[in-house]
Write an enzyme that holds these catalytic residues in place. Structure first.
Site, PDB file in Angstrom:
ATOM      1  N   MET A 258     -32.442  39.763  40.956  1.00  0.00           N
ATOM      2  CA  MET A 258     -32.853  41.125  40.580  1.00  0.00           C
ATOM      3  C   MET A 258     -31.772  42.180  40.712  1.00  0.00           C
ATOM      4  SD  MET A 258     -35.680  41.131  39.152  1.00  0.00           S
ATOM      5  CE  MET A 258     -35.671  42.844  38.745  1.00  0.00           C
TER       6      MET A 258
ATOM      7  N   LYS B  62     -24.023  39.325  36.903  1.00  0.00           N
ATOM      8  CA  LYS B  62     -23.067  38.288  37.323  1.00  0.00           C
ATOM      9  C   LYS B  62     -22.072  38.013  36.214  1.00  0.00           C
ATOM     10  CE  LYS B  62     -26.502  34.857  36.024  1.00  0.00           C
ATOM     11  NZ  LYS B  62     -27.193  33.635  36.339  1.00  0.00           N
TER      12      LYS B  62
ATOM     13  N   ASN C 237       0.186  33.026  22.037  1.00  0.00           N
ATOM     14  CA  ASN C 237      -1.178  33.334  21.631  1.00  0.00           C
ATOM     15  C   ASN C 237      -2.018  33.140  22.865  1.00  0.00           C
ATOM     16  OD1 ASN C 237      -3.777  33.376  20.756  1.00  0.00           O
ATOM     17  ND2 ASN C 237      -3.635  31.495  19.559  1.00  0.00           N
ATOM     18  N   GLY C 238      -2.464  34.227  23.470  1.00  0.00           N
ATOM     19  CA  GLY C 238      -3.270  34.046  24.666  1.00  0.00           C
ATOM     20  C   GLY C 238      -3.210  35.243  25.564  1.00  0.00           C
TER      21      GLY C 238
ATOM     22  N   CYS D  56     -42.730  34.111  42.271  1.00  0.00           N
ATOM     23  CA  CYS D  56     -43.074  35.507  41.977  1.00  0.00           C
ATOM     24  C   CYS D  56     -44.596  35.687  42.109  1.00  0.00           C
ATOM     25  CB  CYS D  56     -42.625  35.846  40.564  1.00  0.00           C
ATOM     26  SG  CYS D  56     -43.185  37.447  40.023  1.00  0.00           S
TER      27      CYS D  56
ATOM     28  N   GLU E  12     -31.455  34.382  26.463  1.00  0.00           N
ATOM     29  CA  GLU E  12     -30.716  33.234  25.943  1.00  0.00           C
ATOM     30  C   GLU E  12     -31.566  31.985  25.853  1.00  0.00           C
ATOM     31  OE1 GLU E  12     -27.777  31.338  28.513  1.00  0.00           O
ATOM     32  OE2 GLU E  12     -27.979  33.056  29.834  1.00  0.00           O
TER      33      GLU E  12
ATOM     34  N   CYS F 220      -3.708  35.982  18.943  1.00  0.00           N
ATOM     35  CA  CYS F 220      -2.843  35.831  17.803  1.00  0.00           C
ATOM     36  C   CYS F 220      -3.003  34.512  17.099  1.00  0.00           C
ATOM     37  CB  CYS F 220      -1.394  35.908  18.264  1.00  0.00           C
ATOM     38  SG  CYS F 220      -1.205  36.792  19.799  1.00  0.00           S
TER      39      CYS F 220
END
Length: 2047
Positions: free
Chosen positions: A503, A967, A248-249, A1143, A916, A21
């Site tokens: 993985m 995760k 608000n929350g 890897c 990312e 809000c």
């Protein structure tokens, strides 16, 4: 009713609604009334319109309202004219508005009047509230209430007393007047305030209520609120302000807070109310939102709790007092005292509250909501979420400030002043002697002291020496596995933290698992996404706390010292001595009762539920009897008692005590052997445990220490502390995921969803927890406990090691995983070779795994009888466009893998995702279309790595990553050593500096923040589609609908099973839900809200096959994300080593050596996706759908799978998932993305600027100056301008010499100058809101206060929270204070400000920050790069700085002084800063007051860069490892002496790169060919064994035991690891768990395991065979192997025919199970092929004899020289014995019927070998010597026809006998040196091998004996009837039609080879027939014994079984042993009904 929202249906549940809000208030500090305040409040509300949201009709708001003081004069006038009534004076009557309906209102008003009279009050009158509904939306009008206003008074002179009675009236009316079907809601009822609110937008509110527009309506305060609900069915009732607060929350701990409030009713008493207090219960009225519940409690505390309003608020929303060194002691003591009575209502919140006298606001402890306020010289205070909402002349503003985290702003209109937070709280803290009271608290020390010393607490009734580590029976009973000990428990004790994995999770859900999961596994942790943020528990430790008071709770209504009469635990894990002390204490008269949580085994599986009831009643009795502590203990479990799961017992007790209102009287402690992992502790705490003692985990740790597996120097205490620390860290992480910072609030908050638990379990133990698919009941849970009990204490004789079903890593015979070796191998073969047949095999094996592991596997498609013609179905090329690859960052995977995926997706028209980690400009500019490396989806994640204007501009999709499937709610970290220069450049950082991704986006703390970021990104790239990535959890549909209202255009729903580069196992395994639930819920709720047409939905998470895609589409997905599958296509083998940077296929690594091994190609991915699309087309034709778009949401095409053989799966109810959304709201458009979102971009201020700058953009103009005004509604100013510049000029911004200067006045909206490009300078005179300069990309931002402002800039706030978040370059100058989180994740900009809030410079990685004033707490947390300079005015800086990653230095160096001076000069020039001016006057004198903040990592990185530039690179033969140290090993390769040193420092993690494979397995050929001794170089091999073992990588998917590897499922990685650790004893147990005779297989097996070893993809595989052989030989030498005679015999008999490996294995296993076993052998010695078929130099006959002797000693009877079927009838045996097992092998040799076959000298190979072996062995003991003639090769030309092992054995035997020459014919061509295209790994490598015999011939005769592609044509006669030679032809092989190999004889000359001894070694056709005919057994097509399909060892004859080569055809020794073992199990089940013999892979299961 029409005023209620839709009911719970499908997966939609109104409980899951969220809201956020805009809130603000205007107050006259002196209490002066005016109408202007109403008008100001109106402006304020309208200016925050963009923070609210609109429903799907776009003119109904989510709710708006205003609370004002009662306009007394106005109401008097109104009532005088309408009712002719005079009101009593202000303060002597109450009024409020009711929401009623016309039908029932008179009835309710009458009842209300009666209730008032019964309370001594009287109703003055009712008034209909005048409204005007012309302007409100359709949705709102449909549910508009009939509004009535009541006026009530009473004859009570004391105002407080009257207020209290009014409260009672309202509370009781709310409870008692609610009638089903009648509308009744009281907005407020108060003496001072009145609330007007409704389902309105903030514009409509003021016209709707006519009162508000009347100039006579005056007030001295106005609190306004606009709501943003995640749903489009918000209600009139749910609008704010509520009665005392507007919020608000989001309260994250709501369920716990409400439960505990209910429980408190048992201990609350009040002098004021006496017994009437009960009439006010429940305090929290049902079905309220989180805000509504908080409002109830606050109001209750205010009226009943002897507290003022500010104190009541402080109790509910305390500051972060635990870890704040700057807080005064009195205040801290107050908070600690208050926390004993009530746990915090935790979550991000800005709470505004008022009771008419006080009005104030408080911010949550973490400052997660914006709150700014102005004070004017007219004595007005304005507080709001933004600045710019209140118009006032700058010269009238005397203060511009903000609310700080945890602080309170309060105006007292009676005292006419603002009360500062410090003064206010100090006053409250001093109002009672809290510090003195605190002395009465109890600590564990007190408890320990209270116990009489003669009792030895240490021993705790547990004997350290008795139980040896892994042999402890209890481990199996409580479901411990080797994995859980090695992967979870040991790291917790050794490293004090939880281990990492990678993985993702592809194991079965607990509700599908066949391996008795513990109840905890059914629970998935919930996590914050969008509606509130997760917290970073490490960098923001300052707000986290695990301190909890436990034990009886005092009466909260009567503040006193009793509050602290509780035990304070700093964390919830108790050591054994702690628990013992608590059990025995009588400190202060406390009593503890131990409740036994076990029941007698005789009660059977039905005994669980009664046991739970019994425990709950016992707990209630104990609480009633005045016990203070209850201990729930399962210590009594054992052979005769079955444990009740601690979790079930706790849940049942906790809820029973809440319901009976006794819970607050006791503390509950769990003494458990079951709980051990972080997740277990979380679930126990979440369901009400106060403390936990995981005694078995501790006792196991002690015994492992005694066994030397843990450092022996650790004391008991060290172990407790390490484990507690690990659990603390894990717990903090799990709490933080949900945005909860205090354990006290997390406890009993039930922040979980259950997946697969039935209603009966939930209702009894976990009430209030959502479990949406039903599932297992008490009976099954109990049965699984009984199964574990039976495995532990039953007749299990062959359990040598703790059971390990392979929950984390795949294991043969264990839990199924989606990624098993077979599926991976098939997928790679299909993708690399574009092979349809391999893809079909992949589809089959994948479907089997999906059925075992996932919800979608429990469904199947509804197919037509006659499928559509494929030609009519949408083509594959269209379908693949709906595919996207997952968000894997460059950094988590290598550049090679990342670009290959991009190229592949661009070629097929799908989309790849940057992840990312940013993307280098050279990948998206000027690309070759065939090799286009640009990722179409660019991610914006919390780390904001490399998010620049140019990066955003060059995207098709901009994806906001809210959470990651593997995760959710956690951040990530790329450690410094993985940050190469390339990565650093891409992420705008410095090489070698670690990069942290925080758990939250710091600009998304709520749904309206997300809407803002969506808007920002749309402005930064208007062409892009804005996507939001969510993770499936309960309520994700509601969140998604909020996201759609926030204008997202694309939503990804990720499953819990997605992959990750690294995460703790808790996150991977226990958070998030399957996407099936998430996608279905999202689709249903979006349709219900009519928002489905606005967004495209994508499903993501372990999607593998066309079936998965079909299910996702039918449940509601439009697009599909693939991450793991394309990586597998590129070569990934699911090693699960991503987090170790090792890897072996070069995908998930940055190691240059390993990256070279990457062999993936774009074609591989393309092949896979097209085959997948073709499979989808086949499914579409089967269900009768032609266009893919028509599949979406067609749940009618799915049904629950019939004939499901998993009993647990049959209990699931998937009805809610399969509910068709269009039945929930018919007629809605569900075509995703068909309705565009309206961003109103045409209204942007940017459009004017872009027009004015057209000359700059087309290059015709160099410079332009622009001046304009800006308001807070102009958001993301300049972002679109920067987009145009990026598209035109790329990464660099405007060319040098070109500039745009913009001057502004006013208050700027959010995201001012976000992503501002280089070349633009923006100067603002005024102030700005949150996110200024977010993602700054080279531009310059200057902000200073209005020139005529009277205040001092350095004491006033000028910009909002989170400024310069993720800025990559550019400059910013702010004259004033920057609010919280200034420069978070600064990656390169230069910034100056005059002060900063909490958490400044958090996660900063580059750039320079200069702060010329005070800063808040936690400065530089997680700061790994860049530099900050802080002017430390009062010397307090050090206490506010987080020292973990930075060093604080004085400002002394010349370059630093110059830099700061330059910045000060610029600051003065741009902003006229007085502070900077004063500093410069005496510079460098003031430098003494400055602190330089310099991160350690950055210092190290800078040193390395300097070194690099300074010294030429030295080449050394050693390769430096991460720390720059040359690895010793590299320098000393293969030097015998150093091998010993090497042992000490072996590196297992990187062993496969460092150490070469040992190749000299045999003794030298020139020596060995002269003797008959074993050929192995045993001593040599054994010396290097640990090095060889260190080459084993412990794969996550060990192919060595997969379908292409060891048929026995040998647990190879485990025993390799044990050998590496020199734990030979445990290695032996591990080996014998799967293999009865390792001494045979270790010598003669050709080792398919090595052929399938992952290392073998690019280098020599691990030496497995030698290690196996060494383990068993070492065991024999050490005397560890002795006869094990079964204790019990069961009286049943079994006969076994044949004593080869299969017969021996079968006999060995059956003997262990207690059968009397007789083995019949037709030769004179037992052993079959082992004895006489394999030559003694390969397998010493002593080795065979030794084993036979052992078996005889164990009670197995061997009868030799009996040929069953000839000497004795097989049918008789079958009658005489209970079972007969045929293990006769394949002994019928394949012949070569050519011309001359009858000649002498032509023999079968076995005659030759067997005769010689017998000759060597001599007569068997007790048998007369038979002088059979023996074939000898001495002095002969020997020709062997056929290759293989038998051929090689013939070569070696003939050689040793003294043959003249030796030749071998092989019909196949000579194999290549390396694998061919048609022989991909992990198949058995068909390569050229030199075996021992070939090598010996070469040494002796100088050539290899083999002749390839040679076809024997005829045997030549020497004239005397003997063979003298052979004529042969050459052949060639070619691929024929259908891919088969065809052989063609070459016309060339035939060759003749001399030969006087020909041996036929061409294999065997099957068993000899005579036994089969006696028993009438059918033979299969390959002439083997035929057995049944479902019980593969059972023949059609009732008690006859077959195993080994006679059943499956000629094969390897390992297969024979495996066959024998499994046949024994089949016999055991047949004779006993069940079996505890191990199944495949050595895993014992009683399924």
């Amino acid at each position: 009713m029409e005023w209620e929202g839709p009911p719970k249906q499908g997966l939609y549940d109104p409980q899951n609604e969220h809201e956020a809000c805009g809130v603000g208030f205007v107050v006259a500090i002196d209490g002066k009334r005016s109408h202007k305040i109403v008008r100001d409040a109106e402006t304020l509300a309208k200016r925050m319109e963009h923070r609210g949201a609109c429903a799907c009709d776009n003119d109904t708001g989510d709710g708006a309202g205003v609370l004002t003081a009662i306009p007394h004069q106005y109401y008097c006038a109104q009532l005088r004219s309408s009712h002719q009534i005079d009101l009593p004076p202000f303060g002597h009557y109450a009024t409020g508005i009711f929401f009623l309906d016309k039908l029932h209102h008179q009835d309710i008003e009458k009842k209300f009047t009666e209730l008032a009279e019964s309370l001594g009050l009287s109703v003055i009158c009712w008034r209909t509230v005048p409204t005007n509904n012309n302007t409100i939306g359709q949705v709102a009008r449909n549910s508009e209430p009939y509004m009535r206003q009541v006026f009530v008074t009473g004859d009570i002179s004391d105002e407080n007393q009257l207020a209290r009675q009014i409260f009672v009236l309202r509370k009781r009316a709310s409870h008692e007047l609610v009638v089903p079907g009648a509308r009744f809601y009281i907005c407020s009822l108060s003496l001072k305030t009145i609330v007007y609110k409704g389902l309105l937008t903030s514009n409509q509110l003021w016209e709707y209520f006519k009162d508000l527009t009347n100039p006579a309506f005056t007030t001295y305060l106005a609190l306004v609120h606009t709501r943003f609900s995640t749903n489009t069915f918000p209600s009139w009732e749910r609008a704010h302000p509520l009665r005392v607060l507007a919020h608000n929350g989001e309260i994250n701990t709501l369920r716990g807070n409400v439960n505990l409030m209910k429980a408190r009713e048992g201990v609350m008493k009040s002098e004021l109310f006496g017994d009437d207090l009960k009439k006010l219960y429940p305090v929290v009225e049902p079905n309220l939102s989180d805000s509504g519940s908080a409002d109830c409690v606050l109001e209750f505390l205010l009226h009943c709790g002897n507290r003022t309003l500010p104190e009541a608020v402080m109790t509910m929303v305390p500051e972060a007092w635990h870890n704040d060194p700057t807080m005064p002691k009195e205040k801290r003591d107050y908070y600690q005292w208050a926390s004993c009575a009530m746990e915090p209502w935790d979550g991000p919140a800005l709470v505004s509250f008022t009771d008419g006298r006080y009005i104030g606001a408080i911010l949550d402890r973490n400052g997660l909501r914006p709150s700014r306020f102005y004070v004017t010289n007219e004595n007005i205070l304005v507080m709001a979420s933004e600045v710019g909402v209140y118009d006032v002349d700058p010269e009238k503003v005397i203060l511009k400030s903000r609310l700080k985290p945890g602080r309170m702003l309060l105006v007292d209109t009676q005292e006419k002043k603002i009360i500062e937070d410090v003064e206010l709280k100090l006053k409250i803290a001093q109002s009672r002697p809290h510090s003195q009271w605190l002395q009465e608290q109890i600590t564990m020390e007190d408890i320990h002291k209270s116990i009489s010393p003669q009792v030895d607490v240490q021993s705790n009734g547990y004997d350290h020496s008795a139980i040896s580590g892994l042999g402890d029976k209890r481990l199996g009973l409580f479901g411990y596995t080797i994995e859980s000990i090695n992967m979870l428990l040991l790291p917790m004790i050794q490293n004090k933290k939880e281990a990492l994995g990678s993985m993702g999770n592809d194991a079965p859900l607990a509700c599908l698992s066949r391996f008795q999961p513990l109840p905890y596994e059914y629970f998935k942790q919930l996590f914050a996404q969008v509606t509130n943020p997760p917290i970073d528990p490490f960098r923001e430790k300052i707000v986290m706390s695990l301190l909890c008071p436990i034990g009886p709770t005092a009466n909260i209504l009567q503040p006193s010292a009793d509050f602290v009469h509780r035990i304070f635990l700093p964390q919830p894990i108790l050591s054994l001595p702690d628990l013992e002390a608590l059990k025995r204490t009588s400190h202060r008269g406390w009593k503890t009762r131990v409740l036994d949580c076990t029941f007698a085994i005789g009660a059977g599986p039905h005994g669980l539920e009664p046991a739970l009831t019994h425990i709950a009643h016992a707990a209630l009795a104990a609480a009633a009897a005045g016990c203070q502590l209850l201990v729930l203990s399962d210590r009594a479990a054992g052979p005769a008692r079955v444990p009740v799961s601690s979790l079930l017992a706790l849940g049942a007790v906790h809820h029973h005590l809440i319901e009976t209102r006794q819970r607050m009287k006791v503390g509950i402690i769990v003494e458990t052997a079951e709980a051990r992992e972080v997740h277990h502790m979380c679930v126990l705490l979440g369901y009400g445990a106060d403390a936990i003692c995981p005694y078995l985990a501790f006792e196991l740790a002690f015994s492992l220490r005694n066994d030397n597996l843990i450092d022996q120097n650790l004391t008991d205490n060290d172990i407790y502390l390490a484990y507690q620390k690990a659990i603390e860290t894990g717990l903090a992480k799990v709490m933080a995921k949900m945005g909860i910072s205090m354990l006290q609030s997390y406890k009993s908050a039930q922040i979980f969803e259950a997946v697969g638990l039935s209603e009966e379990v939930i209702d009894k133990c976990f009430r209030g927890t959502q479990s949406r698919i039903g599932g297992v009941n008490f009976e099954i849970m109990s049965q699984e406990t009984f199964d574990r009990h039976a495995l532990t204490y039953g007749d299990c004789r062959d359990m040598l090691v703790l059971r390990n079903p392979g929950n984390y890593h795949w294991r043969a015979g264990g839990e199924k995983h989606i990624n098993d070796p077979l599926s991976i191998a098939n997928l790679q073969e299909a993708a690399v070779g574009n092979s349809a047949s391999a893809y079909d095999r992949f589809r089959e094996s994948a479907l089997e795994s999906v059925r075992a592991c996932t919800l979608r596997g429990q469904l199947e498609l509804v197919k037509l009888d006659e499928p559509l013609p494929l030609a009519e179905v949408e083509p594959a090329a269209e379908i693949v466009k709906r595919f996207a690859t997952g968000a894997m960052s460059f950094g988590s995977i290598s550049l090679e893998a990342h670009t290959t995926l991009a190229v592949a997706m661009n070629r097929v028209g799908g989309k790849s995702n940057t992840g990312e980690g940013g993307e280098n400009a050279d990948r998206y500019l000027n690309q070759d279309p065939e090799f286009n490396k640009r990722s179409a989806i660019k991610q914006v994640a919390s780390g904001r790595f490399g998010v620049t204007a140019s990066y955003l501009a060059h995207a098709d999709d901009l994806q906001i990553k809210m959470a990651q499937g593997a995760k959710p709610g956690e951040g990530g970290e790329l450690p410094g050593y993985k940050v190469t220069e390339e990565i650093a450049k891409t992420r705008c950082s410095v090489a070698g500096v670690g990069l942290i991704s925080p758990p939250p986006h710091h600009d998304i703390y709520s749904i309206e923040d997300l809407a803002e970021l969506i808007y920002d990104l749309k402005c930064a790239n208007p062409r892009a589609r804005i996507s939001v990535k969510l993770v499936s959890e309960v309520g994700v549909g509601v969140v998604a609908s909020g996201v759609a209202k926030g204008k997202a255009e694309h939503i990804v729903i990720s499953g819990h099973d997605g992959g990750t580069g690294a995460s703790s196992w808790t996150g991977i395994k226990s958070a998030g839900l399957p996407w099936e639930l998430g996608v279905a819920e999202t689709h249903q709720v979006l349709v219900l809200n009519d928002l489905r047409s606005r967004v495209v939905v994508q499903a993501d998470g372990q999607i593998r096959t066309g079936f998965d895609v079909m299910v996702a589409a039918l449940l509601g997905a439009d697009e599909f994300g693939f991450s793991t599958a394309p990586l597998i296509a590129l070569g990934c083998t699911m090693m699960r080593k991503c987090h170790l940077n090792t890897c072996p296929v070069g995908i998930a690594t940055q190691d240059p050596v390993l990256r070279k091994k990457f062999a993936g190609k774009p074609e591989h991915v393309i092949n896979y996706l097209f085959m997948l699309a073709e499979e989808v087309r086949v499914h579409m034709s089967e269900v009768g759908v032609r266009r893919f778009g028509e599949l979406v949401g067609r749940t009618d095409l799915l049904k629950v799978r019939e004939r499901n053989d998993n009993p647990k799966a049959r209990l699931l109810n998937l009805g809610l998932i399969l509910k068709n959304a269009l039945h929930m709201r018919p007629g809605v458009n569900i075509v995703g993305g068909s309705k565009p979102q309206d961003f109103q971009l045409e209204k942007r201020l940017d459009n004017q600027i872009i027009q004015q700058c057209s000359g700059i953009l087309d290059g015709t103009q160099q410079k332009i100056d622009i001046a304009m005004k800006i308001t807070n509604e102009d958001r993301a100013f300049t972002s679109t301008l920067s987009y145009h510049i990026a598209m035109k000029f790329g990464e660099g911004g405007l060319p040098d010499g070109t500039s745009i200067n913009i001057s502004l006045t006013g208050s700027a909206g959010q995201s001012f100058c976000a992503f501002l490009s280089k070349g633009i300078t923006v100067t603002l005179e005024g102030d700005a809101n949150d996110y200024v300069g977010k993602g700054l990309s080279g531009g310059k931002v200057i902000i200073y206060p209005p020139k005529n402002s009277p205040f001092e800039s350095h004491l006033n706030v000028i910009v909002g929270n989170v400024c310069l978040y993720g800025a990559t370059s550019g400059r910013a100058y702010f004259r004033g204070i920057a609010s919280e989180r200034f420069c978070v994740r600064n990656s390169g900009c230069v910034a100056v400000a005059e002060g900063a809030g909490d958490h400044a410079c958090e996660y900063m990685t580059a750039g320079v920050v200069l702060v010329l004033g005070l800063v808040g707490r936690n400065f530089a947390a997680g700061m790994s790069g860049g530099v900050a300079y802080v002017y430390d005015i009062d010397g307090s800086f050090k206490s506010k700085c987080n020292p973990e990653m930075v060093e604080l230095l004085p400002l002394e160096k010349k370059e630093d002084l110059d830099e700061v001076q330059k910045l000060l000069e610029e600051f003065v020039e741009y902003t006229g800063s007085i502070i900077a001016k004063n500093l410069l006057e005496t510079w460098p004198e003031p430098a003494k007051m400055f602190v330089k903040v310099f991160p350690y990592e950055y210092q190290r990185a800078l040193k390395q860069i300097a070194l690099k530039q300074a010294t030429p690179k030295l080449e050394s033969n050693g390769k430096p490892d991460e720390n720059g140290v040359v690895d010793i090993e590299e320098a000393v390769r293969n030097v015998e002496l150093d091998k010993k040193n090497l042992e000490k420092i072996l590196d297992k993690t990187r062993g496969f790169i460092k150490y070469p494979r040992e190749t000299s397995l045999y003794r030298p050929a020139e020596k060995r060919l002269n003797d008959w001794d074993e050929i192995y170089n045993l001593s040599g091999v054994r010396r290097g064994l640990r090095v060889q073992a260190a080459r084993c990588m412990e794969c996550g998917v060990p192919f060595c035991q997969g379908a292409h590897g060891c048929p026995l499922g040998n647990i190879i990685p485990k025993w390799n690891d044990l050998v590496y650790r020199a734990d030979w004893r445990q290695a032996l147990a591990m080996l014998l768990q799967t293999n009865n005779f390792p001494e045979f297989t270790g010598r003669v097996c050709p080792a398919p395991c090595e052929g399938a070893c992952v290392l073998g993809i690019s280098e020599p595989p691990v030496t497995i065979k030698n290690i196996e052989c060494a383990i068993i030989d070492h065991a024999f030498e050490s005397g560890w192997i002795s006869p094990e005679i079964p204790e019990h015999r069961n009286g049943k008999t079994v006969a076994i025919v044949g004593s080869g490996p299969a017969g021996l294995a079968c006999a060995h296993q059956l003997n262990k199970a207690g059968y009397a076993v007789t083995v019949f052998e037709r030769n004179d010695r037992p052993g079959g092929l082992l004895q006489y078929g394999i030559p003694s130099m390969k397998l010493s006959k002593e080795v065979v004899g030794r084993r036979i002797k052992l078996m005889t000693a164990e009670g197995i009877s061997f009868k030799c020289n009996i040929d069953v079927g000839k000497d004795i009838s097989a049918a008789e045996l079958a009658n005489e014995y209970d079972a007969l097992v045929l293990c006769m092998g394949a002994t019928w040799p394949r012949d070569l019927p050519l011309k001359g076959r009858q000649l002498g000298g032509i023999h079968f190979a076995m005659e030759f070998l067997e005769g010689w072996q017998k000759r060597q062995a001599g007569p068997a003991p007790g048998h007369a010597a038979k002088d059979a003639p023996v074939l000898s090769a001495k002095d002969k030309d020997v020709l062997i026809i056929g290759g293989g092992d038998t051929g090689c054995d013939c070569i070696a035997t003939a050689l040793r006998q003294g043959a003249k020459s030796i030749t071998t014919f092989e019909i196949l061509p000579e194999p290549k040196k390396t694998r061919g295209q048609d022989n991909p790994w992990p198949q058995w490598p068909r390569v050229f091998r030199v075996d021992y015999g070939h090598e010996e011939v070469k040494v002796k005769f100088g050539n290899d004996p083999r002749k390839f592609s040679t076809l024997t044509k005829e045997f030549l006669d020497d004239g005397a009837g003997n063979v003298c030679g052979v004529s042969a032809a050459q052949v060639e092989w070619a691929r024929g039609a259908g891919g088969r190999w065809d052989m063609r004889e070459l016309p060339a000359e035939r060759r003749v080879f001399a030969a006087d001894l020909v041996l036929l070694a061409m294999g065997f056709l099957g068993p000899e027939r005579y036994v089969a005919s006696q028993l009438d057994l059918p033979l299969d097509a390959r002439s083997n014994f035929e057995t049944s399909k479902d019980n593969i060892y059972k023949t059609p004859m009732s008690n006859v079984f077959a195993a080994g080569d006679c059943r499956r055809g000629q094969s390897l020794v390992v297969w024979a042993i495996s066959e024998g073992r499994q046949a024994a199990r089949a016999v055991d089940i047949y004779l006993s009904g069940k079996s505890y013999l191990p199944g495949p892979g050595g895993v014992i299961s009683n399924n």
